[in-house]
Design a protein around this motif. Structure first.
Motif, PDB file in Angstrom:
ATOM      1  N   LEU A 182       0.138   8.158   5.888  1.00 19.25           N
ATOM      2  CA  LEU A 182       0.608   9.519   6.161  1.00 19.25           C
ATOM      3  C   LEU A 182       2.130   9.631   6.124  1.00 19.25           C
ATOM      4  CD1 LEU A 182      -1.844  10.391   9.059  1.00 19.25           C
ATOM      5  CD2 LEU A 182      -1.988  11.097   6.665  1.00 19.25           C
ATOM      6  N   ARG A 183       2.806   8.493   6.073  1.00 14.01           N
ATOM      7  CA  ARG A 183       4.270   8.413   6.020  1.00 14.01           C
ATOM      8  C   ARG A 183       4.960   9.059   7.208  1.00 14.01           C
ATOM      9  NH1 ARG A 183       5.134  10.687   0.309  1.00 14.01           N
ATOM     10  NH2 ARG A 183       2.939  10.661   0.057  1.00 14.01           N
ATOM     11  N   LEU A 217      -1.912   1.405   9.659  1.00  8.69           N
ATOM     12  CA  LEU A 217      -2.395   1.800   8.337  1.00  8.69           C
ATOM     13  C   LEU A 217      -2.288   3.310   8.154  1.00  8.69           C
ATOM     14  CD1 LEU A 217      -3.885   1.263   5.636  1.00  8.69           C
ATOM     15  CD2 LEU A 217      -6.013   1.569   6.911  1.00  8.69           C
ATOM     16  N   LEU A 218      -2.794   4.073   9.120  1.00  4.81           N
ATOM     17  CA  LEU A 218      -2.752   5.537   9.013  1.00  4.81           C
ATOM     18  C   LEU A 218      -1.322   6.059   8.990  1.00  4.81           C
ATOM     19  CD1 LEU A 218      -5.719   6.521  11.344  1.00  4.81           C
ATOM     20  CD2 LEU A 218      -5.574   6.773   8.869  1.00  4.81           C
ATOM     21  N   ASN A 219      -0.469   5.521   9.847  1.00  2.00           N
ATOM     22  CA  ASN A 219       0.927   5.955   9.856  1.00  2.00           C
ATOM     23  C   ASN A 219       1.608   5.655   8.523  1.00  2.00           C
ATOM     24  OD1 ASN A 219       0.867   6.994  12.459  1.00  2.00           O
ATOM     25  ND2 ASN A 219       1.424   5.043  13.385  1.00  2.00           N
ATOM     26  N   LEU A 247       0.836  -1.204   0.000  1.00  3.25           N
ATOM     27  CA  LEU A 247       0.000   0.000   0.000  1.00  3.25           C
ATOM     28  C   LEU A 247       0.868   1.250   0.000  1.00  3.25           C
ATOM     29  CD1 LEU A 247      -2.775   1.383   0.283  1.00  3.25           C
ATOM     30  CD2 LEU A 247      -2.509   1.160   2.754  1.00  3.25           C
ATOM     31  N   HIS A 248       1.891   1.249   0.822  1.00  2.00           N
ATOM     32  CA  HIS A 248       2.782   2.402   0.913  1.00  2.00           C
ATOM     33  C   HIS A 248       3.508   2.624  -0.417  1.00  2.00           C
ATOM     34  CE1 HIS A 248       5.275   5.458   2.511  1.00  2.00           C
ATOM     35  NE2 HIS A 248       6.346   4.729   2.710  1.00  2.00           N
ATOM     36  N   THR A 249       3.991   1.557  -1.023  1.00  3.60           N
ATOM     37  CA  THR A 249       4.684   1.655  -2.319  1.00  3.60           C
ATOM     38  C   THR A 249       3.749   2.181  -3.395  1.00  3.60           C
ATOM     39  OG1 THR A 249       6.147  -0.167  -1.723  1.00  3.60           O
ATOM     40  CG2 THR A 249       5.956   0.343  -4.056  1.00  3.60           C
TER      41      THR A 249
END
Length: 95
Positions: free
Chosen positions: A89-90, A84-86, A8-10
């Motif tokens: 929001l990176r 998930l939120l962190n 998800l982050h990628t």
């Protein structure tokens, strides 16, 4: 679960890069249209057409400006809501 968050982050980062590239491409196109409009300033039909295209591009850009949204996230304790939120929001803003 961590693998899903990493993916998800990628994907989020790739989406941001694509959005930036698109914004830059539209800006370049807009500058080219402005130059073309200046070159044909004496010819009313061509000038009117280019001015209308520029107006529509600027209108579309205004509509594409992101606005804040409220998205509820809920689940069981320890389900990974904060993680998930962190990740999205990176940064570590949610304990």
């Amino acid at each position: 679960q961590d693998m899903t968050l990493a993916v998800l982050h990628t994907e989020w980062e790739q989406l941001n890069l694509l959005q930036e590239e698109f914004h830059n491409a539209v800006g370049t196109f807009e500058k080219l249209l402005e130059q073309s409009a200046q070159q044909v300033a004496g010819r009313s039909l061509a000038s009117s057409f280019l001015q209308e295209v520029l107006r529509q591009i600027r209108e579309a850009q205004e509509m594409a400006i992101p606005c804040p949204a409220r998205i509820p996230i809920f689940g069981n304790t320890g389900a990974g809501k904060s993680t998930l939120l962190n990740t999205v929001l990176r940064q570590n803003v949610v304990p």
